[in-house]
Scaffold this active site. Structure first.
Site, short mmCIF file in Angstrom:
data_model
loop_
_atom_site.label_atom_id
_atom_site.label_comp_id
_atom_site.label_asym_id
_atom_site.label_seq_id
_atom_site.Cartn_x
_atom_site.Cartn_y
_atom_site.Cartn_z
N CYS A 80 28.93 46.63 37.40
CA CYS A 80 29.82 46.12 38.45
C CYS A 80 31.04 47.03 38.64
CB CYS A 80 30.28 44.70 38.13
SG CYS A 80 31.11 44.52 36.54
N HIS B 12 34.42 41.03 34.79
CA HIS B 12 33.59 41.40 35.94
C HIS B 12 34.46 42.05 37.00
CE1 HIS B 12 30.23 41.27 38.68
NE2 HIS B 12 30.86 40.49 39.53
#
Length: 389
Positions: A32, A311
């Site tokens: 990510c 994330h």
């Protein structure tokens, strides 16, 4: 992303920008950090256009030695040439090349988006410089001019040193800082210039990007054990030191330093401070000459409570619409939603052990584009990218 893609197309309706493509990127296991930066760079229009020009001017990329530049150019071409308006693309070739080239990114552990961006931009510069050097070696014996990455430059006889090559990556992201030190005895000012591709700013609770920039360029007094050796006085003297932005870049990348090493804990802690960033930014407090004005077009956000997990997502402004990119998923958001990523006005004593929502623990990289070009878009990074408005 079939359903999500259809939802996005439906949300934009007749306002869907002609020729634009909004594609999510597949996650290959904690990639990510890579996806969020790639989305911010793709919607940095000057960078994208020059990368696609590079691709079109090097039709034999498939036959050339693979590197990060060719892989990135191929990925951007894949996205821009899709028949569908939305969908998902797997940046497999780029990720494989990244891991092959740098062992830091080979594991499935959580990586840092800021480190990745710095590595990528510097690697692109190295590749362009090597290509220009190879082209020069082929041409300098038969031509009075040489063709480099950004056009022709004169060749000096007798081996006279020429100015360093300025690539299109430099032209987009590179600025110049000047470090001024003033001796308080003779008042002589010593200045040293250095280039930068992004600005890393210390942050405080309930502050703003503007105040962080002021602190960045604030005056520091050097005394006691930190005295400055003045060449004119030939001795150690008290002095004042200040960092200024001498030449602002076309695309301003700001990194908010949210990961701080705490000696008592023996590890890094994430600072979830609320730091307000504007949609329009003036560098009036740090630039020597005229004010440089920027518009926000992308933000890369770290969601999570610490540096070793969490994330990354990205917010991007494209054709006056704000979009939220979360790996494969892309959705339209209201401009007012951007402020939910400022951070938290409160500190959480347990924020190193428990997950927090994006608004309370976002780490940004902002991109701003300056307002002196033909580009009228907004930018990001913790990463923020900004470009001219």
């Amino acid at each position: 992303m079939g359903a999500a893609g259809s939802k996005l197309e439906k949300a934009l309706g007749d306002q869907f920008p002609e020729g634009e493509r909004y594609f999510g990127l597949e996650n290959f296991g904690n990639t990510c950090y890579c996806n969020s930066v790639l989305q911010a760079l793709y919607f940095c229009v000057p960078f994208r256009e020059q990368l696609l020009d590079y691709y079109s001017n090097n039709k034999n990329l498939a036959d050339a030695d693979e590197n990060l530049l060719t892989c990135l150019a191929d990925l951007f071409m894949q996205i821009s040439s899709q028949k569908k308006k939305t969908g998902v693309i797997a940046p497999k070739r780029f990720v494989q090349r990244l891991k092959k080239q740098n062992e830091i990114f080979r594991s499935y552990m959580h990586q840092d988006a800021h480190e990745f961006l710095n590595y990528l931009l510097n690697e692109l510069v190295d590749i362009l410089e090597k290509e220009a050097s190879a082209a020069k070696s082929d041409q300098e014996t038969s031509s009075p001019t040489e063709k480099i990455a950004n056009g022709p430059t004169s060749v000096h006889a007798n081996g006279v040193k020429k100015e360093p090559l300025v690539t299109w990556v430099h032209k987009n992201f590179q600025g110049i800082l000047t470090n001024e030190t003033k001796c308080l005895r003779c008042e002589t000012v010593t200045a040293r210039d250095e280039t930068f591709l992004d600005l890393s700013l210390d942050i405080e609770q309930n502050s703003s990007i503007t105040s962080c920039l002021k602190n960045f360029s604030s005056t520091e007094t050097l005394n006691a054990e930190d005295k400055f050796f003045c060449d004119k006085c030939c001795s150690l003297q008290e002095a004042q030191k200040r960092m200024k932005i001498k030449k602002p870049p076309h695309i301003l990348v700001i990194h908010l330093k949210r990961f701080k090493y705490i000696e008592q804990l023996g590890r890094y802690k994430k600072l979830s401070y609320r730091v307000v960033f504007p949609l329009e930014l003036k560098l009036s407090n740090t630039v020597e000459d005229a004010d440089a004005e920027y518009s926000l077009f992308a933000v890369v956000v770290h969601v999570g409570s610490g540096p070793n997990h969490g994330h990354y997502v990205s917010l991007v402004k494209s054709h006056n619409h704000w979009l939220f990119f979360d790996d494969e998923n892309v959705e339209m958001i209201d401009e007012s939603a951007v402020q939910t990523f400022f951070g938290s006005s409160q500190e959480y004593s347990s924020n190193t052990d428990h997950g927090l929502d994006a608004g309370s623990s976002a780490r940004w990289n902002l991109g701003f584009e300056d307002q002196v070009g033909d580009y009228k878009q907004l930018s990001r990074r913790t990463l923020r990218l900004c470009q001219p408005s």
